[in-house]
Design a protein around this motif. Structure first.
Motif, PDB file in Angstrom:
ATOM      1  N   PRO A  70       0.847  -1.198   0.000  1.00  0.00           N
ATOM      2  CA  PRO A  70       0.000   0.000   0.000  1.00  0.00           C
ATOM      3  C   PRO A  70       0.882   1.248   0.000  1.00  0.00           C
ATOM      4  CG  PRO A  70       0.060  -0.985   2.186  1.00  0.00           C
ATOM      5  CD  PRO A  70       0.794  -1.925   1.283  1.00  0.00           C
ATOM      6  N   GLY A  71       0.687   2.108  -0.965  1.00  0.00           N
ATOM      7  CA  GLY A  71       1.471   3.336  -1.007  1.00  0.00           C
ATOM      8  C   GLY A  71       2.753   3.236  -1.788  1.00  0.00           C
ATOM      9  N   GLY A 121       6.407   8.565   4.958  1.00  0.00           N
ATOM     10  CA  GLY A 121       7.489   8.817   4.016  1.00  0.00           C
ATOM     11  C   GLY A 121       8.833   8.959   4.673  1.00  0.00           C
ATOM     12  N   LEU A 122       9.010   8.432   5.870  1.00  0.00           N
ATOM     13  CA  LEU A 122      10.290   8.471   6.571  1.00  0.00           C
ATOM     14  C   LEU A 122      10.982   7.120   6.432  1.00  0.00           C
ATOM     15  CD1 LEU A 122       9.374  10.346   9.864  1.00  0.00           C
ATOM     16  CD2 LEU A 122      10.549  11.257   7.850  1.00  0.00           C
ATOM     17  N   ALA A 123      12.280   7.152   6.130  1.00  0.00           N
ATOM     18  CA  ALA A 123      13.061   5.931   5.969  1.00  0.00           C
ATOM     19  C   ALA A 123      14.247   5.972   6.918  1.00  0.00           C
ATOM     20  CB  ALA A 123      13.540   5.785   4.527  1.00  0.00           C
ATOM     21  N   TRP A 124      14.483   4.834   7.594  1.00  0.00           N
ATOM     22  CA  TRP A 124      15.650   4.686   8.462  1.00  0.00           C
ATOM     23  C   TRP A 124      16.570   3.676   7.802  1.00  0.00           C
ATOM     24  CZ3 TRP A 124      10.713   5.337  10.073  1.00  0.00           C
ATOM     25  CH2 TRP A 124      10.462   6.415  10.929  1.00  0.00           C
ATOM     26  N   LEU A 158       9.497  12.170  -0.619  1.00  0.00           N
ATOM     27  CA  LEU A 158       8.290  12.785  -1.134  1.00  0.00           C
ATOM     28  C   LEU A 158       7.569  11.786  -2.039  1.00  0.00           C
ATOM     29  CD1 LEU A 158       9.686  16.306  -2.090  1.00  0.00           C
ATOM     30  CD2 LEU A 158       8.304  15.704  -0.083  1.00  0.00           C
ATOM     31  N   PRO A 159       6.241  11.846  -2.113  1.00  0.00           N
ATOM     32  CA  PRO A 159       5.526  10.968  -3.058  1.00  0.00           C
ATOM     33  C   PRO A 159       6.073  11.143  -4.469  1.00  0.00           C
ATOM     34  CG  PRO A 159       3.976  11.995  -1.553  1.00  0.00           C
ATOM     35  CD  PRO A 159       5.301  12.648  -1.295  1.00  0.00           C
ATOM     36  N   GLY A 160       6.302  10.019  -5.154  1.00  0.00           N
ATOM     37  CA  GLY A 160       6.891  10.036  -6.479  1.00  0.00           C
ATOM     38  C   GLY A 160       8.380   9.770  -6.481  1.00  0.00           C
ATOM     39  N   THR A 161       8.991   9.617  -5.297  1.00  0.00           N
ATOM     40  CA  THR A 161      10.420   9.325  -5.204  1.00  0.00           C
ATOM     41  C   THR A 161      10.667   7.856  -5.527  1.00  0.00           C
ATOM     42  OG1 THR A 161      10.757  11.031  -3.529  1.00  0.00           O
ATOM     43  CG2 THR A 161      12.432   9.319  -3.706  1.00  0.00           C
ATOM     44  N   LEU A 162      11.743   7.611  -6.271  1.00  0.00           N
ATOM     45  CA  LEU A 162      12.164   6.248  -6.598  1.00  0.00           C
ATOM     46  C   LEU A 162      13.434   5.961  -5.813  1.00  0.00           C
ATOM     47  CD1 LEU A 162      11.158   4.022  -8.625  1.00  0.00           C
ATOM     48  CD2 LEU A 162      12.970   4.805 -10.149  1.00  0.00           C
ATOM     49  N   ILE A 163      13.400   4.915  -4.972  1.00  0.00           N
ATOM     50  CA  ILE A 163      14.575   4.537  -4.196  1.00  0.00           C
ATOM     51  C   ILE A 163      15.150   3.270  -4.806  1.00  0.00           C
ATOM     52  CG2 ILE A 163      13.115   3.317  -2.501  1.00  0.00           C
ATOM     53  CD1 ILE A 163      15.270   4.021  -0.410  1.00  0.00           C
TER      54      ILE A 163
END
Length: 812
Positions: A447-448, A546-549, A594-599
């Motif tokens: 989801p998301g 939208g937070l990543a550790w 941010l929404p739309g970011t590709l990691i």
């Protein structure tokens, strides 16, 4: 007389008939022997008429007529004869007629020898067709004789190895009659060493194939190299096991290569020696044959059972091949049943090079490949056919003996190369299958966001590697992205890779924070007593916020493709690789998305090699990400690995496009105190929360589920019990955490008069799914309930009411 073969079989007159311009007519092309006027062979046979020659050609099999009173009568009395078709469907080359005086006829062995000789004559006719005009009058000059003058027979007894041969065979092999001891091994010594394995495969006692044919070379005493043709038939004994082999050996000098062909074959042999894969072998064949033969199409295919598996087509365009091939073009190349091409199936079964001139009556699937001429090369290896090569011309192409020689020599080389490449491919496929079995078969739906991965094994060394990746859904809308690489390429590296992936997944699902997960995995690898170490990057991403550790253990940092198209390599503080120091520390780095970011997470095989510096590789990947369209992460991943054809190392890529939650989940938490009325208060808290969220129809059902789960936790565990409610769209998740690691067990048989044992059955009946997951120091039993779709009334906040038996936790 045409030699020892006819003398052995008692043939006194032989004649060859070939088709004339009139397709319904066979005309006498050559005759040999004399019955002193007792029998005069007809000059013309109409295929539509009644004669032994016409009957044999129409039936496609030999016709034997014995002078037993019903047979033909010659001027000098009764004669026996045999009519043997040369070639057959789809191309009739002619007919061989053999005649003898008397009423004895031809016995079984003589018939077998003559049928084998007819096959040999057909090959000679096929070779001569491109060189000479067919004579229509007996005695006219025919150039090379259609009935080979040099040929002999042999009989091999399999049990003893004794081989009875006539003098013509010994003369062809260059063996003096006094030097022959009667054993097959003596004659095998005359063959060129490269051809001995094929000859040995024919004389194996347990050979089950009844017909064999091949061309081989012998070195005569003076050093002369001579091509010979061998055709044989295996005869069973009383118990059905092979007992004898009847064979015909004849001169096959038309297979002798010219100097140009020798150099071409030498170049082909050298190129095939360096071909490690089936695709490499196929590419060498196309490059070696298409230009020298001025061919318009070349196809190479393997035989897998009764399937024709094409490995290379040139030109590689569907519109360049017949419609029957395009209909099978389901993937990269066609894959069709051999039975759908009967002419090709027959050529492969016979096992020798087949050449069809322009206008030959072939089925559409073959005629479209070579309307001006088609060559079919069965590819032999180890006594069987392993593949086939098709060479086709659009313009009119006439085959000469030089081309037959080239194609025959090529077929043997390619067959052996295909077998060798197949063995290498099998080993590589086994290693790849082992490695892929340790990787996720598919990634979960998130989801998301959307996650995709690509994995390519190394092509240099063909050893299994240790790259891995994983996507792990966690509780509370979190997901873990993991990528790693174990040192080395071996089964040991793959084993460690599988263990590390499993361990990290287990620690993550237990609910540990990212740095603790990586630290636990490090201590586990140190305790394995292995010399191998591993690198790893672990990302815990909150899909709601939208937070990543990020935790990095000696591995490459993640790359970010931002919504505006720019790329970023964030500064991620790292720790040492896993398995180096037991007490290593792995710091956490927080980054926002941010929404739309590709990691993008990747292994070093994509960005570093012997010819590519790491800095240059990372820069190239960043540029590719900047040009990419994040709307299709799968295409982005394909583009990243597209240029890695020759790989010194494995390549793994894991991409996730973060979209953010359209409908953010609502959560409420209740800490259950162990009081007599704890379950009542948990039910009240659930009712208040659901009504506050706008849920009304399912309240009673959810309260019953909560009652059962909380009752089980209080009755069967010690310590803290917590109730979590999560509303996401039209699904409600109910979870009860307790301090016991023991998983719940659903009863298989229930006494409905008993007061217990039905709790989990009720939970299962009222929810769409349920389960149990371990947590640090305990477990979580959860279920999901589908709710009636509700109108969107905006974001709802759960009440924070309290009750004597419990206390409310934080809501959001």
């Amino acid at each position: 007389m045409t030699g020892q073969i006819f003398a052995t079989c008692g043939v006194e007159l032989a004649a060859v008939y070939v088709p004339s311009d009139n397709i319904d007519e066979l005309r006498l092309a050559e005759a040999s022997g004399d019955l002193h006027g007792a029998y005069e062979p007809a000059r013309v046979h109409m295929l539509s008429g009644r004669s032994p020659v016409a009957d044999a050609c129409r039936a496609g099999r030999p016709q034997w007529i014995t002078a037993d009173g019903a047979g033909p009568e010659g001027a000098g009395g009764p004669v026996s004869l045999g009519a043997l078709p040369l070639g057959g469907d789809p191309r009739l080359l002619g007919c061989l007629l053999v005649v003898r005086k008397g009423t004895d006829g031809f016995d079984d062995d003589q018939r077998a020898f003559l049928e084998l000789y007819a096959d040999q004559t057909a090959a000679g006719l096929e070779a001569a067709a491109a060189r000479v005009a067919v004579p229509v009058d007996v005695g006219a000059s025919a150039g090379p004789e259609l009935l080979p003058s040099r040929g002999g027979t042999f009989v091999l007894t399999l049990r003893s190895g004794h081989m009875a041969v006539d003098g013509q065979v010994l003369q062809l092999l260059g063996v003096a009659p006094d030097d022959y001891d009667g054993h097959v091994s003596t004659l095998l010594e005359c063959a060129v060493p490269d051809d001995v394995p094929a000859l040995m495969s024919i004389v194996e006692p347990d050979r089950s194939t009844t017909h064999q044919q091949l061309a081989f070379r012998v070195r005569r005493p003076g050093g002369e190299l001579r091509w010979l043709g061998l055709r044989c038939r295996v005869l069973p004994g009383p118990h059905g096991r092979p007992e004898r082999i009847l064979g015909v050996v004849g001169d096959a000098s038309y297979l002798r290569p010219t100097p140009d062909e020798v150099s071409l074959v030498q170049r082909l042999s050298a190129a095939l020696a360096g071909a490690a894969t089936i695709r490499d072998v196929s590419r060498v064949v196309v490059e070696s044959l298409r230009a020298p033969l001025a061919a318009d199409r070349v196809a190479v295919a393997e035989l897998e059972g009764d399937r024709l598996v094409v490995t290379l087509l040139d030109p590689p365009r569907p519109d360049a091949w017949p419609g029957a091939w395009r209909s099978e073009w389901r993937s990269e190349w066609p894959d069709a049943s051999l039975h759908s091409l009967p002419t090709l199936e027959g050529a492969v079964r016979e096992g020798h090079v087949a050449l069809w001139p322009p206008g030959a009556g072939l089925e559409p699937g073959l005629a479209g490949i070579g309307p001006g001429g088609l060559a079919v090369l069965p590819l032999p290896a180890d006594g069987r056919m392993v593949g086939v090569c098709l060479v086709g011309w659009d313009g009119e192409h006439r085959f000469g003996p030089d081309e037959r020689s080239l194609l025959t020599a090529t077929a043997g080389l390619v067959g052996q190369a295909l077998t060798r490449a197949h063995a290498l491919n099998a080993g590589h496929e086994l290693a790849t299958m082992l490695q892929r079995s340790l990787l996720p078969r598919k990634l979960p739906a998130l989801p998301g966001g959307e996650a995709v991965a690509r994995y390519l094994p190394a092509t240099v060394g063909l050893e299994v590697g240790g790259d891995w990746y994983d996507v792990i859904p966690l509780s509370n809308g979190h997901v873990a992205l993991v990528i790693g690489d174990v040192q080395g390429h071996s089964a040991g590296a793959a084993t460690i890779m599988g263990q590390m992936r499993t361990a990290i997944r287990a620690y993550a699902v237990e609910g540990h924070p990212p740095d603790v997960v990586v630290a636990h995995a490090n201590r586990l690898l140190v305790g394995m007593e292995t010399d191998l170490f591993a690198t790893c990057t672990y990302v815990d991403l909150d899909m709601e916020e939208g937070l990543a550790w990020v935790v990095r253990a000696g591995h490459l940092p993640p790359l970010l493709r931002l919504p505006d198209g720019t790329t970023d390599v964030p500064e991620i503080e790292g720790g040492p690789p896993l398995g180096v120091m037991a007490e290593a520390e792995y710091p956490l780095t927080e980054i926002g998305l941010l929404p739309g970011t590709l990691i993008a997470l990747l292994t070093d095989g994509l960005v570093e090699s012997a010819s590519l510096r790491l800095e240059d590789g990372m820069r190239a990947v960043c540029e590719a990400l900047g040009r990419a369209d994040p709307a299709d992460p799968g295409r982005v991943a394909d583009d990243l690995v597209a240029g890695t054809r020759r790989r010194d190392d494995d390549v793994a890529v894991l991409l996730l496009r973060y979209d953010g939650m359209r409908v953010r989940p609502i959560r409420a938490r209740w800490a259950v105190w162990r009081l007599p009325d704890a379950v009542m208060h948990a039910r009240r808290f659930t009712g208040r929360t659901l009504r506050g969220w706008g849920v009304s129809e399912e309240v009673d059902m959810v309260q019953l589920v909560v009652s059962e789960l909380v009752t089980n936790a209080i009755a069967h565990t010690q310590g803290e019990v917590r109730l979590d409610l999560t509303l996401a769209g039209d699904r409600l998740r109910v979870a009860v955490n307790d301090a016991s690691p023991r998983a719940p067990v659903k009863s298989t048989s229930v006494d409905w008069e008993a007061t217990g044992g039905r709790g989990l059955l009720l939970v299962e009946a009222m929810s769409t799914t349920w389960g149990s997951v371990p947590l640090s120091g305990g477990k979580q039993v959860w279920c999901e309930v589908a709710l009636t779709p509700r109108e969107d009334t905006g974001e709802v906040t759960a009440p924070a009411g309290t009750a004597p038996a419990g206390r409310a936790g934080a809501h959001r």
